[in-house]
Design an enzyme around this catalytic site. Structure first.
Site, PDB file in Angstrom:
ATOM      1  N   GLY A 142      10.227 -21.973 -11.499  1.00 55.86           N
ATOM      2  CA  GLY A 142       9.153 -21.423 -10.690  1.00 55.86           C
ATOM      3  C   GLY A 142       8.731 -20.051 -11.178  1.00 55.86           C
ATOM      4  N   VAL A 152       8.959 -17.054  -9.760  1.00 58.31           N
ATOM      5  CA  VAL A 152       9.998 -16.027  -9.620  1.00 58.31           C
ATOM      6  C   VAL A 152      11.185 -16.349 -10.519  1.00 58.31           C
ATOM      7  CG1 VAL A 152      11.562 -14.860  -8.025  1.00 58.31           C
ATOM      8  CG2 VAL A 152       9.272 -15.489  -7.277  1.00 58.31           C
ATOM      9  N   GLY A 156      16.038 -15.358  -1.397  1.00 59.11           N
ATOM     10  CA  GLY A 156      14.764 -14.667  -1.329  1.00 59.11           C
ATOM     11  C   GLY A 156      13.660 -15.527  -0.751  1.00 59.11           C
ATOM     12  N   PRO A 181      14.020 -10.523   3.263  1.00 60.80           N
ATOM     13  CA  PRO A 181      12.614 -10.936   3.279  1.00 60.80           C
ATOM     14  C   PRO A 181      11.851 -10.442   2.067  1.00 60.80           C
ATOM     15  CG  PRO A 181      13.016  -9.210   4.896  1.00 60.80           C
ATOM     16  CD  PRO A 181      14.356  -9.638   4.387  1.00 60.80           C
ATOM     17  N   PHE A 211      12.761  -8.467  -1.943  1.00 60.63           N
ATOM     18  CA  PHE A 211      13.725  -7.853  -2.855  1.00 60.63           C
ATOM     19  C   PHE A 211      13.133  -6.701  -3.662  1.00 60.63           C
ATOM     20  CE2 PHE A 211      16.212 -11.569  -1.887  1.00 60.63           C
ATOM     21  CZ  PHE A 211      17.526 -11.130  -2.016  1.00 60.63           C
ATOM     22  N   HIS A 240      -0.888 -12.554   0.056  1.00 59.12           N
ATOM     23  CA  HIS A 240      -0.059 -13.264  -0.899  1.00 59.12           C
ATOM     24  C   HIS A 240      -0.873 -14.325  -1.628  1.00 59.12           C
ATOM     25  CE1 HIS A 240       3.245 -11.461   1.406  1.00 59.12           C
ATOM     26  NE2 HIS A 240       4.011 -11.740   0.377  1.00 59.12           N
ATOM     27  N   LYS A 266       1.645 -19.587  -1.278  1.00 56.58           N
ATOM     28  CA  LYS A 266       2.716 -19.235  -0.347  1.00 56.58           C
ATOM     29  C   LYS A 266       2.583 -20.051   0.931  1.00 56.58           C
ATOM     30  CE  LYS A 266       4.993 -15.315   1.929  1.00 56.58           C
ATOM     31  NZ  LYS A 266       6.331 -15.735   1.462  1.00 56.58           N
ATOM     32  N   GLY A 324       7.616 -13.210   5.571  1.00 56.80           N
ATOM     33  CA  GLY A 324       8.871 -12.685   6.102  1.00 56.80           C
ATOM     34  C   GLY A 324       8.906 -11.173   6.102  1.00 56.80           C
ATOM     35  N   THR A 325       8.301 -10.561   5.080  1.00 61.20           N
ATOM     36  CA  THR A 325       8.265  -9.099   5.014  1.00 61.20           C
ATOM     37  C   THR A 325       7.449  -8.530   6.170  1.00 61.20           C
ATOM     38  OG1 THR A 325       8.453  -9.162   2.611  1.00 61.20           O
ATOM     39  CG2 THR A 325       7.639  -7.125   3.586  1.00 61.20           C
TER      40      THR A 325
END
Length: 212
Positions: free
Chosen positions: A10, A12, A70, A97, A99, A126, A130, A136-137
């Site tokens: 992916g 990330v 994450g 939420p 990193f 985002h 997503k 989450g943040t």
């Protein structure tokens, strides 16, 4: 240490894998559809999807593998249940939420500012892919600011992760903003979590603040 990386192929995962290897970790990549082979792994890192992460965590706990998560989208009840299961198996589950160190600092600054400025709203932006909204943040930021802060979610192609907190009072506006311009920004927080795993209690720990 040998680290299983869920979501290896992916966006990330592709950014994290070389950073983990540069730090001396052996990366065992696991992609969607692969068996969760965790032989020899001490820890796992998960940046996948909300519909996959719970299954990955449970498989890791069953294998006695510590977890650094994450992926967002798990509700508090599910996280609590996973934490209790992990504690019963002497496994550590660390969930954040966000990193990015800068995003964590933004949450801290917003919490402090909310003590002095009575009106606030959050805008989070985002990539269109997503799944969860609000992020989450953003939810964690609102909770730290008192829990009733309105959140506006934007999903557009080309974005990565961006958050703006607007706080105001009569005659003034304070704007706090963090922009993730590259997924490389997640690596320092993930490496910090892996380095600090041995200091954490068994069960669930939430947030990079616990490590900073």
């Amino acid at each position: 240490m040998r680290v299983a990386l869920f979501g290896y192929e992916g966006k990330v995962g592709r950014a994290l894998a070389p950073k983990l290897e540069e730090a001396g970790h052996e990366v065992h990549g696991i992609e969607a559809g692969d068996p969760a082979s965790l032989d020899g792994c001490v820890a796992m890192v998960d940046f996948t999807q909300p519909n996959a992460v719970e299954r990955n965590i449970r498989a890791s706990i069953d294998a006695g593998v510590h977890c650094v998560i994450g992926t967002t989208g798990l509700d508090d009840t599910t996280l609590e249940a996973l934490g209790n299961l992990a504690a019963s198996r002497d496994v550590k589950v660390f969930v954040a939420p966000n990193f990015s160190i800068g995003a964590v600092l933004l949450m801290r600054f917003a919490e402090e500012a909310a003590r002095h400025l009575p009106s606030a709203e959050i805008i989070e932006l985002h990539n269109a892919a997503k799944k969860d909204a609000p992020s989450g943040t953003a939810r964690a930021t609102a909770q730290r600011m008192g829990g009733d802060v309105p959140i506006h979610s934007v999903r557009l192609p080309g974005l990565i992760a961006h958050q703006e907190v607007l706080l105001s009072d009569a005659g003034q506006l304070l704007t706090l903003r963090h922009d993730t311009l590259s997924r490389d920004s997640f690596a320092p927080g993930v490496l910090l979590a892996l380095d600090r795993l041995e200091t954490l209690p068994a069960g669930l720990t939430v947030g990079l603040d616990a490590l900073l």
